[in-house]
Design a protein around this motif. Sequence first.
Motif, PDB file in Angstrom:
ATOM      1  N   UNK A   1       0.831  -1.211   0.000  1.00 42.31           N
ATOM      2  CA  UNK A   1       0.000   0.000   0.000  1.00 42.31           C
ATOM      3  C   UNK A   1       0.862   1.256   0.000  1.00 42.31           C
ATOM      4  N   UNK A   2       1.956   1.229   0.728  1.00 44.06           N
ATOM      5  CA  UNK A   2       2.864   2.381   0.744  1.00 44.06           C
ATOM      6  C   UNK A   2       3.481   2.589  -0.629  1.00 44.06           C
ATOM      7  N   UNK A   3       3.811   1.501  -1.302  1.00 45.89           N
ATOM      8  CA  UNK A   3       4.368   1.599  -2.652  1.00 45.89           C
ATOM      9  C   UNK A   3       3.349   2.221  -3.607  1.00 45.89           C
ATOM     10  N   UNK A   4       2.119   1.762  -3.517  1.00 39.47           N
ATOM     11  CA  UNK A   4       1.067   2.308  -4.376  1.00 39.47           C
ATOM     12  C   UNK A   4       0.846   3.797  -4.096  1.00 39.47           C
ATOM     13  N   UNK A   5       0.882   4.183  -2.843  1.00 44.00           N
ATOM     14  CA  UNK A   5       0.723   5.600  -2.487  1.00 44.00           C
ATOM     15  C   UNK A   5       1.894   6.422  -3.022  1.00 44.00           C
ATOM     16  N   UNK A   6       3.101   5.858  -2.973  1.00 44.26           N
ATOM     17  CA  UNK A   6       4.280   6.545  -3.507  1.00 44.26           C
ATOM     18  C   UNK A   6       4.129   6.766  -5.015  1.00 44.26           C
TER      19      UNK A   6
ATOM     20  N   UNK B   1       3.741  10.378  -7.104  1.00 40.00           N
ATOM     21  CA  UNK B   1       4.602  10.792  -8.236  1.00 40.00           C
ATOM     22  C   UNK B   1       3.765  11.153  -9.448  1.00 40.00           C
ATOM     23  N   UNK B   2       2.685  10.428  -9.665  1.00 36.23           N
ATOM     24  CA  UNK B   2       1.791  10.740 -10.778  1.00 36.23           C
ATOM     25  C   UNK B   2       1.143  12.103 -10.550  1.00 36.23           C
TER      26      UNK B   2
ATOM     27  N   UNK C   1      -4.682   9.591 -10.823  1.00 36.95           N
ATOM     28  CA  UNK C   1      -3.454   9.109 -10.184  1.00 36.95           C
ATOM     29  C   UNK C   1      -3.645   7.823  -9.393  1.00 36.95           C
ATOM     30  N   UNK C   2      -4.771   7.717  -8.688  1.00 33.97           N
ATOM     31  CA  UNK C   2      -4.993   6.524  -7.868  1.00 33.97           C
ATOM     32  C   UNK C   2      -5.239   5.296  -8.740  1.00 33.97           C
ATOM     33  N   UNK C   3      -5.984   5.461  -9.807  1.00 28.83           N
ATOM     34  CA  UNK C   3      -6.259   4.343 -10.699  1.00 28.83           C
ATOM     35  C   UNK C   3      -4.993   3.909 -11.446  1.00 28.83           C
TER      36      UNK C   3
END
Length: 167
Positions: free
Chosen positions: A100-105, A109-110, A125-127
């Motif tokens: 989850x932290x990786x996805x948030x990172x 960036x996006x 960005x989230x998708x």
Amino acid sequence: MAELSAAMGLNPPSIYAAFGNKQALFERCAGHYAQSVAAYAPRAIDEEATAAKALHRYLSEAVEAFSAEERPKGCLLVSAATNCGKGGRGAQDLLAGYRQASEAMIAGRIRRGIEDGDMPSATDPDLLAKYVSVLIQGLAAQARDGATADDLHGVVELALGCVDVSL
């Protein structure tokens, strides 16, 4: 555990005692992996001039990490603790937190790329971060199952070609 015991010259109970318990040992292993093998991820996200280049580098370096000859194929943060019973809940939660932290990172960036004008303003960005995370997890599984780095790099190129991220 047998390899770890041999390398440390300790029996399993002594190893667990040194770290407190199995969970604490696993947490240390996962943390070490995140800071060493998986350290490519924050570097790729932080060091590239554009979000598209950061995503490409992130995925390309993931392929190389997942396919390296000197260690087991795949990714500990993706594959470990996937089929645990109730006793493995702590390990599962720990690894889910890393993912989850990786996805948030990635999403961050996006967002920065959208603000900087190097990503289309219509980008979600989230998708897109979820898409990249799903891709990462699939790449790890494919590497674990024997896919070559060349094949996986081809998948990265195909996947990035399917979304509006220009290099």
